[in-house]
Design a protein around this motif. Structure first.
Motif, short mmCIF file in Angstrom:
data_model
loop_
_atom_site.label_atom_id
_atom_site.label_comp_id
_atom_site.label_asym_id
_atom_site.label_seq_id
_atom_site.Cartn_x
_atom_site.Cartn_y
_atom_site.Cartn_z
N GLY A 105 -0.49 6.96 60.41
CA GLY A 105 -1.29 5.87 59.83
C GLY A 105 -0.88 5.54 58.41
O GLY A 105 -1.69 5.07 57.62
N ILE A 106 0.37 5.78 58.06
CA ILE A 106 0.86 5.44 56.73
C ILE A 106 1.56 4.09 56.81
O ILE A 106 2.53 3.93 57.55
CB ILE A 106 1.83 6.51 56.20
N GLY A 107 1.04 3.11 56.08
CA GLY A 107 1.58 1.75 56.14
C GLY A 107 2.90 1.63 55.41
O GLY A 107 3.16 2.31 54.42
N VAL A 108 3.77 0.74 55.91
CA VAL A 108 5.10 0.56 55.32
C VAL A 108 5.29 -0.89 54.89
O VAL A 108 4.97 -1.80 55.65
CB VAL A 108 6.19 0.96 56.35
N GLU A 109 5.77 -1.11 53.67
CA GLU A 109 6.04 -2.47 53.18
C GLU A 109 7.45 -2.91 53.54
O GLU A 109 7.66 -4.00 54.03
CB GLU A 109 5.95 -2.53 51.65
N ALA A 110 8.42 -2.03 53.21
CA ALA A 110 9.81 -2.43 53.37
C ALA A 110 10.68 -1.21 53.58
O ALA A 110 10.34 -0.11 53.13
CB ALA A 110 10.27 -3.18 52.13
N VAL A 111 11.80 -1.39 54.24
CA VAL A 111 12.77 -0.31 54.43
C VAL A 111 14.15 -0.84 54.04
O VAL A 111 14.51 -1.95 54.42
CB VAL A 111 12.84 0.15 55.90
N THR A 112 14.88 -0.07 53.27
CA THR A 112 16.26 -0.46 52.98
C THR A 112 17.14 0.75 53.18
O THR A 112 16.69 1.89 53.03
CB THR A 112 16.43 -0.93 51.53
N SER A 113 18.41 0.48 53.49
CA SER A 113 19.33 1.61 53.57
C SER A 113 20.65 1.21 52.91
O SER A 113 21.02 0.04 52.90
CB SER A 113 19.54 2.01 55.04
N VAL A 149 19.90 10.42 55.18
CA VAL A 149 19.94 10.66 56.62
C VAL A 149 21.39 10.62 57.08
O VAL A 149 22.24 10.03 56.40
CB VAL A 149 19.15 9.58 57.39
N ALA A 150 21.66 11.26 58.22
CA ALA A 150 23.03 11.25 58.73
C ALA A 150 23.40 9.85 59.21
O ALA A 150 24.46 9.33 58.89
CB ALA A 150 23.17 12.26 59.88
N SER A 151 22.49 9.24 59.97
CA SER A 151 22.77 7.90 60.46
C SER A 151 21.52 7.05 60.36
O SER A 151 20.47 7.40 60.91
CB SER A 151 23.24 7.99 61.92
N GLY A 152 21.62 5.93 59.66
CA GLY A 152 20.47 5.06 59.47
C GLY A 152 19.97 4.51 60.78
O GLY A 152 18.76 4.46 61.04
N ALA A 153 20.89 4.13 61.66
CA ALA A 153 20.51 3.49 62.92
C ALA A 153 19.59 4.40 63.75
O ALA A 153 18.67 3.95 64.39
CB ALA A 153 21.76 3.14 63.71
N ARG A 154 19.88 5.70 63.70
CA ARG A 154 19.04 6.62 64.47
C ARG A 154 17.79 7.02 63.72
O ARG A 154 16.71 7.15 64.30
CB ARG A 154 19.87 7.87 64.78
N ALA A 155 17.92 7.22 62.41
CA ALA A 155 16.81 7.81 61.66
C ALA A 155 15.70 6.81 61.35
O ALA A 155 14.53 7.16 61.38
CB ALA A 155 17.33 8.42 60.36
N ILE A 156 16.08 5.54 61.06
CA ILE A 156 15.05 4.59 60.62
C ILE A 156 13.94 4.43 61.67
O ILE A 156 12.76 4.53 61.33
CB ILE A 156 15.68 3.24 60.20
N PRO A 157 14.29 4.22 62.95
CA PRO A 157 13.21 4.12 63.94
C PRO A 157 12.33 5.36 63.97
O PRO A 157 11.11 5.25 64.03
CB PRO A 157 13.96 3.96 65.27
N SER A 158 12.93 6.55 63.91
CA SER A 158 12.08 7.75 64.01
C SER A 158 11.22 7.91 62.74
O SER A 158 10.09 8.37 62.81
CB SER A 158 12.91 9.00 64.31
N ILE A 159 11.77 7.51 61.57
CA ILE A 159 10.95 7.56 60.34
C ILE A 159 9.75 6.64 60.49
O ILE A 159 8.61 7.03 60.22
CB ILE A 159 11.80 7.13 59.11
N LEU A 160 10.02 5.42 60.93
CA LEU A 160 8.94 4.44 61.02
C LEU A 160 7.87 4.87 62.02
O LEU A 160 6.68 4.77 61.73
CB LEU A 160 9.50 3.06 61.41
#
Ligand SMILES: Nc1ncnc2c1ncn2[C@@H]1O[C@H](COP(=O)(O)OP(=O)(O)OP(=O)(O)O)[C@@H](O)[C@H]1O
Ligand SMILES: [Mg+2]
Lengths: 327, 260
Positions: A285-293, A267-278
């Protein structure tokens, strides 16, 4: 001066185009890594450079000698550690080394001294008089390397020297290779499937896919060439393919790939992309365990350059099967 | 040329050193030829009394001993390609091919190793048969001729065996081919029985059978009335065949190199 020059090598085995214009340069004294998926043509490239086989087209020089026209000069200048060990398993470690030295025209006291030195260097002195059949995988591999070094070559080819070794044996092999690379003015060409190995050892590297070099540079350059950040999402169930589709479609995401329950994206910027990915995943309805960047690693570079090619390769494979079935 | 000889020497040394580490192999190397001699010697003891004769001696063991040297050498040779296959399977050859080693030495050393073993076994057979009362009519020179015939016989078929090994590159196929060639050639020779005792068509076939060339040369020097012309002719034929099969083996080696 260049230790190895490779230009437009092509080689075909029956229906398989193993090399399709491979080209790169390795400076003298450098440790150069060759990465790429199975069947990419790494071993074939090394076999051409070690004069085992001749290319259909293109040209290569090793230590200043043409691999076809001056094959014997090349053979005297190189050490070759093949992907599958070529040791004589019925002979002892020392006998293997002595014979290798003799056919490289080292002899007498000089050879005995050199063999003793290499056995020491690679930690094989205690096993020297034992038949190789009883060696562990790591010992056998170290003997392979020693065989390549008996005659003090200018260029050393190592085809997957650490594949199949346990982590400890691999670490000790790395130390030895580092020592070799620093010490004698030795040019080393190393193929590997381990990114950390390439990252740690190689001064420069090339990624090969489908018989061609797709990118070449220092590990740092390659990592920097990927803009942005790598975001890894661990999913709680196995809907990775679904998730990949969802995420790849997002505006902030440059590319995405999935493997098992792991979704990798850049992604170009984690700060912007992570919220929209989540939120996009949640909406599906896809569950998420963990996110790292993190900054792009060599893994990301590798996936970036071979990922698309992987798919293309599978298609090519499928086409080949079809035509085989027709015949 | 001198490099080829030196490298052949190194490669023969490698093979013999490895074999010398196998006690069972050494035991069989020594015992097997004696088994042939004693077994066949007992089995066919009385055939020299057959009407029609043609044995040249009344002692069957005298008739048999030189032919056993040849037969043993022949069978050893047909199997000699197995060592090449084992080197191919273990990728020993590619490692050597990335060095300046003489290519021809990789093939020729296998043939030389095989022939050397045949000569050692030949000496054992001759010593045992001496103890059994066999007298070589032409003396020590006769021994040399017998061993030379054994060495040439071995080279001729070892070259063929190496060539086949390099073409098929598979143990099971190699075994099938060695049996297919070995047994008929053995039975179509005068190893066990005088050529005058076999059907006419077999007598004709035997003329073209290299195994029989070796048997004729070796047997002539043991029995009375040695025809040196015939001995020389048959040795020369074996020599010619050895050169031809060595060339065949070298050619198949090049074919193998193209598949790497
Ligand atoms: N001797 C050969 N005969 C026929 N095909 C071959 C031969 N050597 C290689 N190939 C084919 O050429 C292609 C490239 O093989 P190569 O061994 O160079 O790949 P590689 O990059 O070393 O793969 P790996 O990581 O699995 O070792 C493959 O499709 C392989 O099947
Ligand atoms: Mg490979």
């Amino acid at each position: 001066m260049d230790g190895i020059v490779v230009e437009g090598l092509r080689k075909r085995y029956g229906a398989v185009q193993a090399l399709d214009g491979v080209g790169f340069r390795v400076h003298a004294g450098e440790l150069f890594g060759l990465l790429g998926p199975n069947g990419a043509g790494k071993s074939t490239t090394v076999k051409v450079l070690a004069t085992l086989t001749t290319p259909d087209a293109g040209r290569a020089e090793v230590a200043g000698h043409d691999v076809v026209a001056e094959a014997n000069a090349v053979r005297r200048a190189i050490g070759y550690v093949p992907q599958s060990s070529g040791v004589d398993r019925d002979a002892t470690g020392r006998e293997n080394l002595m014979l290798q030295g003799r056919i490289q025209d080292v002899g007498g006291r000089a050879l005995e001294a050199r063999v003793g030195e290499l056995l020491d260097l690679l930690g094989l002195t205690d096993a020297a008089e034992r038949v190789v059949r009883g060696y562990s995988g790591g010992m056998k591999r170290r003997l392979d390397v020693a065989l390549g070094l008996v005659h003090r070559p200018q260029v050393l080819f190592l085809d997957e020297p650490t594949t199949g070794l346990d982590p400890e044996a691999r670490a000790s092999m790395w130390e030895e290779l580092e020592r070799l690379a620093e010490g004698e003015a030795l040019t080393i060409l190393l193929t590997t499937h381990y990114m950390e190995e390439a990252d740690q050892l190689a001064d420069r590297l090339a990624i090969v896919s489908l018989g061609r070099v797709v990118v070449e540079g220092t590990p740092e350059e390659l990592k920097r060439s990927l803009r942005g950040e790598a975001v890894e999402v661990e999913l709680s169930d196995g809907r990775a393919a679904d998730a990949e589709g969802v995420v790849a479609a997002l505006e902030d995401v440059l590319e995405a790939s999935s493997e098992g329950r792991k979704l990798r994206s850049r992604v170009a910027s984690g700060a912007r992309a992570i919220p929209s990915i989540l939120s996009a995943l949640e909406a599906r309805g896809i569950g998420v365990e963990a996110v790292t960047s993190h900054r792009p690693s060599l893994d990301d570079v590798y996936l970036h350059y071979t990922g698309r090619e992987f798919a293309a390769e599978d298609e090519a494979g499928a086409r080949e099967d079809d035509s085989a079935a027709e015949r | 040329m001198t490099i080829a000889v030196r490298h052949t020497w190194f490669m023969v040394g490698r093979q013999l050193r490895n074999l010398m580490r196998e006690p069972i192999w050494i035991a069989l190397l020594l015992v097997q030829p004696m088994v042939w001699l004693l077994l066949y010697g007992q089995l066919f003891k009385r055939v020299t009394n057959l009407p029609g004769g043609g044995f040249g001696t009344s002692s069957y063991i005298t008739f048999l001993a030189p032919a056993i040297v040849i037969m043993n050498s022949f069978f050893g040779a047909t199997w000699s390609g197995m060592a090449m296959i084992s080197d191919l399977d273990r990728d020993v050859l590619p490692r050597f091919l990335a060095t300046p080693v003489s290519r021809i030495s990789l093939v020729v050393s296998q043939i030389v190793r095989s022939a050397l073993i045949a000569v050692v076994q030949g000496v054992i057979i001759l010593v045992v048969s001496l103890a059994l009362g066999v007298r070589v009519h032409t003396g020590l020179f006769g021994w040399v001729v017998i061993l030379a015939a054994a060495a040439l016989m071995n080279s001729a078929f070892a070259g063929l065996s190496q060539g086949i090994a390099l073409l098929v590159r598979k143990e099971a196929t190699m075994i099938a081919i060695a049996n297919f060639i070995g047994l008929p050639l053995f039975f179509l020779s005068s190893t066990l029985i005088s050529i005058r005792q076999v059907p006419h068509w077999m007598q004709i076939a035997a003329k073209f059978n290299p195994v029989n060339w070796g048997v004729i040369a070796a047997r002539q020097v043991v029995l009375r009335g040695t025809e040196w012309g015939s001995v020389g002719l048959h040795l020369a034929l074996l020599f010619g065949l050895s050169v031809a099969t060595a060339a065949f083996a070298t050619w198949t080696f090049r074919a193998y190199q193209r598949t790497i």
